[in-house]
Write an enzyme that holds these catalytic residues in place. Structure first.
Site, PDB file in Angstrom:
ATOM      1  N   LYS A 168       0.868  -1.182   0.000  1.00 22.53           N
ATOM      2  CA  LYS A 168       0.000   0.000   0.000  1.00 22.53           C
ATOM      3  C   LYS A 168       0.901   1.226   0.000  1.00 22.53           C
ATOM      4  O   LYS A 168       2.039   1.162   0.471  1.00 22.53           O
ATOM      5  CB  LYS A 168      -0.841   0.003   1.289  1.00 22.53           C
ATOM      6  N   GLY A 225     -22.290   4.277   6.116  1.00 28.27           N
ATOM      7  CA  GLY A 225     -21.419   4.924   5.132  1.00 28.27           C
ATOM      8  C   GLY A 225     -21.913   4.691   3.726  1.00 28.27           C
ATOM      9  O   GLY A 225     -22.137   3.542   3.314  1.00 28.27           O
ATOM     10  N   GLY A 236     -20.485   5.828   0.625  1.00 28.99           N
ATOM     11  CA  GLY A 236     -19.514   6.310  -0.357  1.00 28.99           C
ATOM     12  C   GLY A 236     -19.407   5.362  -1.536  1.00 28.99           C
ATOM     13  O   GLY A 236     -20.395   4.755  -1.964  1.00 28.99           O
ATOM     14  N   ASN A 237     -18.184   5.218  -2.056  1.00 28.76           N
ATOM     15  CA  ASN A 237     -17.955   4.385  -3.238  1.00 28.76           C
ATOM     16  C   ASN A 237     -18.359   2.932  -3.024  1.00 28.76           C
ATOM     17  O   ASN A 237     -18.687   2.231  -3.968  1.00 28.76           O
ATOM     18  CB  ASN A 237     -16.468   4.412  -3.617  1.00 28.76           C
ATOM     19  N   VAL A 238     -18.301   2.490  -1.758  1.00 28.62           N
ATOM     20  CA  VAL A 238     -18.688   1.106  -1.461  1.00 28.62           C
ATOM     21  C   VAL A 238     -20.155   1.041  -1.018  1.00 28.62           C
ATOM     22  O   VAL A 238     -20.942   0.266  -1.554  1.00 28.62           O
ATOM     23  CB  VAL A 238     -17.781   0.501  -0.365  1.00 28.62           C
TER      24      VAL A 238
HETATM   25  P1  NAI Z   1     -15.731   6.967   0.687  1.00 27.89           P
HETATM   26  O1  NAI Z   1     -14.841   8.025   1.233  1.00 27.89           O
HETATM   27  O2  NAI Z   1     -16.184   7.019  -0.731  1.00 27.89           O
HETATM   28  O3  NAI Z   1     -17.066   6.857   1.574  1.00 27.89           O
HETATM   29  C1  NAI Z   1     -17.079   6.803   2.963  1.00 27.89           C
HETATM   30  C2  NAI Z   1     -18.432   7.334   3.420  1.00 27.89           C
HETATM   31  O4  NAI Z   1     -18.538   7.156   4.822  1.00 27.89           O
HETATM   32  C3  NAI Z   1     -18.648   8.819   3.138  1.00 27.89           C
HETATM   33  O5  NAI Z   1     -19.901   9.022   2.491  1.00 27.89           O
HETATM   34  C4  NAI Z   1     -18.622   9.444   4.531  1.00 27.89           C
HETATM   35  O6  NAI Z   1     -19.434  10.623   4.621  1.00 27.89           O
HETATM   36  C5  NAI Z   1     -19.161   8.306   5.358  1.00 27.89           C
HETATM   37  N1  NAI Z   1     -18.885   8.408   6.790  1.00 27.89           N
HETATM   38  C6  NAI Z   1     -17.849   9.005   7.425  1.00 27.89           C
HETATM   39  N2  NAI Z   1     -18.000   8.895   8.756  1.00 27.89           N
HETATM   40  C7  NAI Z   1     -19.133   8.190   8.966  1.00 27.89           C
HETATM   41  C8  NAI Z   1     -19.815   7.749  10.128  1.00 27.89           C
HETATM   42  N3  NAI Z   1     -19.363   7.989  11.364  1.00 27.89           N
HETATM   43  N4  NAI Z   1     -20.969   7.039   9.980  1.00 27.89           N
HETATM   44  C9  NAI Z   1     -21.459   6.778   8.750  1.00 27.89           C
HETATM   45  N5  NAI Z   1     -20.853   7.196   7.616  1.00 27.89           N
HETATM   46  C10 NAI Z   1     -19.701   7.877   7.729  1.00 27.89           C
HETATM   47  O7  NAI Z   1     -14.996   5.586   1.001  1.00 27.89           O
HETATM   48  P2  NAI Z   1     -15.217   4.201   0.272  1.00 27.89           P
HETATM   49  O8  NAI Z   1     -14.319   4.105  -0.893  1.00 27.89           O
HETATM   50  O9  NAI Z   1     -16.673   3.949   0.115  1.00 27.89           O
HETATM   51  O10 NAI Z   1     -14.620   3.205   1.363  1.00 27.89           O
HETATM   52  C11 NAI Z   1     -15.364   2.867   2.538  1.00 27.89           C
HETATM   53  C12 NAI Z   1     -14.545   1.891   3.370  1.00 27.89           C
HETATM   54  O11 NAI Z   1     -14.268   0.735   2.583  1.00 27.89           O
HETATM   55  C13 NAI Z   1     -13.191   2.422   3.822  1.00 27.89           C
HETATM   56  O12 NAI Z   1     -12.905   1.853   5.081  1.00 27.89           O
HETATM   57  C14 NAI Z   1     -12.240   1.874   2.781  1.00 27.89           C
HETATM   58  O13 NAI Z   1     -10.934   1.744   3.313  1.00 27.89           O
HETATM   59  C15 NAI Z   1     -12.857   0.520   2.509  1.00 27.89           C
HETATM   60  N6  NAI Z   1     -12.537  -0.034   1.211  1.00 27.89           N
HETATM   61  C16 NAI Z   1     -12.812   0.654   0.062  1.00 27.89           C
HETATM   62  C17 NAI Z   1     -12.496   0.113  -1.161  1.00 27.89           C
HETATM   63  C18 NAI Z   1     -12.874   0.803  -2.437  1.00 27.89           C
HETATM   64  O14 NAI Z   1     -12.711   0.188  -3.505  1.00 27.89           O
HETATM   65  N7  NAI Z   1     -13.390   2.023  -2.419  1.00 27.89           N
HETATM   66  C19 NAI Z   1     -11.789  -1.167  -1.277  1.00 27.89           C
HETATM   67  C20 NAI Z   1     -11.632  -1.875  -0.023  1.00 27.89           C
HETATM   68  C21 NAI Z   1     -11.978  -1.299   1.160  1.00 27.89           C
END
Ligand code: NAI
Length: 347
Positions: free
Chosen positions: A78, A175, A177-179
């Site tokens: 990473k 959450g 986001g992208n996931v």
């Molecule tokens: P992202 O940044 O697109 O979305 C995260 C979301 O969580 C945001 O909408 C944010 O407002 C929300 N959030 C923040 N604090 C919060 C809380 N206390 N309660 C509820 N929601 C909250 O991130 P993404 O890409 O969706 O990743 C989410 C998780 O999945 C992270 O832990 C990341 O490391 C993990 N992950 C992501 C991958 C990917 O391909 N995007 C791959 C593998 C793991």
């Protein structure tokens, strides 16, 4: 450095600084026992360097586990760039990061991650060929992580709740986001009922409108009367405070490093909660990279990600048989693969 609590036998750890572009980055290669280390490049405004170091060490170790549990020929790595992607990201800085990736000579392969995009990878590729998504087809956004989490939830519901359909299943998604957001789409498509929380009200509004989700405050998502709790936001959210509050029988989500401490795995089991190892549920990205090398058509990539369903099912079946937690079973499989492997180190 070697006594850092998260060092865990990392093979290489490189601190890189480029004065001209202001780049400050750390690249961690946890293992190359099964092949070159694969893992994304995160750009984040860490409060201090120690935070960045802890993050990169934990994430690169997680990548080793993701690849190994899915039987892929990769190790784990990473990189993190310390900085605010909205303010500090420039093409020059990304090219400088590409140079650093290139200096590993292929023993570290990078990808997009939080704070970096496929466009950023294209800039890095002017300096290195060691990146994911190198072909036009591979640059289609498939939300593979969300699809993998959906597959893991499907398997866990079959094994744990003996339900062959997700229709009427109640899922809390933390959450969006992208996931989390595309995961809501898959779950809704399968007939599940959603409860969601995110501090970003535009995202919760979208989930409500598009998927009929009920929106709750971020502080109460743990208390919802649901079958599945899907953490898709932050790490360390399974801890002494939250575990006693969970109503769900299954925890399965995409967030990395969900357990605050390893002992919280046993705490979940003690409450009768089946917890799918986060590195298994969120392994869609590394499967995607593997599949890109063989056949990068979107359909082929998604079919390949579906293996997460079978692996999850197998891990949960073994755990039920041996009376271990799914994490104990998965960790043992990974250790056997890492230590039983013929070494073909790329470094
Ligand atoms: P992202 O940044 O697109 O979305 C995260 C979301 O969580 C945001 O909408 C944010 O407002 C929300 N959030 C923040 N604090 C919060 C809380 N206390 N309660 C509820 N929601 C909250 O991130 P993404 O890409 O969706 O990743 C989410 C998780 O999945 C992270 O832990 C990341 O490391 C993990 N992950 C992501 C991958 C990917 O391909 N995007 C791959 C593998 C793991």
């Amino acid at each position: 450095m070697f006594s850092h609590p998260d060092y865990d036998g990392h093979k290489r750890l490189v601190f890189a600084h480029d004065e001209a572009t202001g780049l400050k980055a750390i690249v961690a290669v946890h293992s190359t026992a099964l092949g070159p280390a694969f893992g994304g490049c995160r750009m984040y405004p860490y409060t201090d360097d120690a935070d960045a170091l802890t993050d990169v060490l934990r994430l690169s170790r997680g990548m080793t586990y993701k690849a190994a549990i899915c039987e892929l020929p990769y190790g784990g790595g990473k990189s993190v760039i310390i900085g605010d992607p909205r303010r500090d990201k420039t093409p020059e800085l990304l090219r400088a990061m590409g140079d650093i990736v290139d200096s590993f000579g292929g023993s570290y392969i990078t990808a997009d991650d939080v704070g970096t995009t496929l466009d950023d990878l294209a800039v890095m590729r002017t300096a290195t060929r060691y990146t994911a998504a190198a072909t036009a087809l591979a640059q289609e956004s498939l939300a593979v992580t969300a699809y993998g989490v959906f597959m893991a939830i499907t398997a866990a519901v079959e094994r744990g709740l003996l339900r062959m359909s997700l229709a009427g299943l109640k899922v809390a998604v933390q959450g969006l986001g992208n996931v989390g957001l595309p995961l809501c789409g898959h779950l809704r498509g399968a007939g599940a009922e959603l409860v969601v929380a995110d501090p970003d009200t535009r995202r919760t509004a979208r989930a409500a409108t598009e998927f009929g989700a009920r929106v709750v405050d971020v502080d109460v998502i743990y208390d919802q009367p649901v079958d599945v709790f899907a953490p898709c936001a932050l790490g360390a959210i399974l801890n002494d405070t939250t575990i006693p509050r969970l109503q769900a029988r299954i925890v399965c989500g995409g967030a990395n490093n969900q357990l605050a401490e390893k002992r919280h795995d046993a705490a979940l089991a003690k409450r009768g909660i089946i917890s799918v190892p986060d590195y298994l549920a969120s392994a869609g990205g590394v499967i995607d990279f593997y599949q890109e090398q063989i056949d990068d058509r979107p359909d082929a990539v998604l079919r390949s990600v579906e293996r997460i369903r079978d692996i999850t099912s197998d891990v949960l079946a073994r755990a039920a048989k041996t009376n271990e937690t799914p994490l104990e079973v998965a960790d043992r499989i990974v250790q056997q693969r890492l230590h039983g492997s013929v070494r073909h180190d790329a470094t």
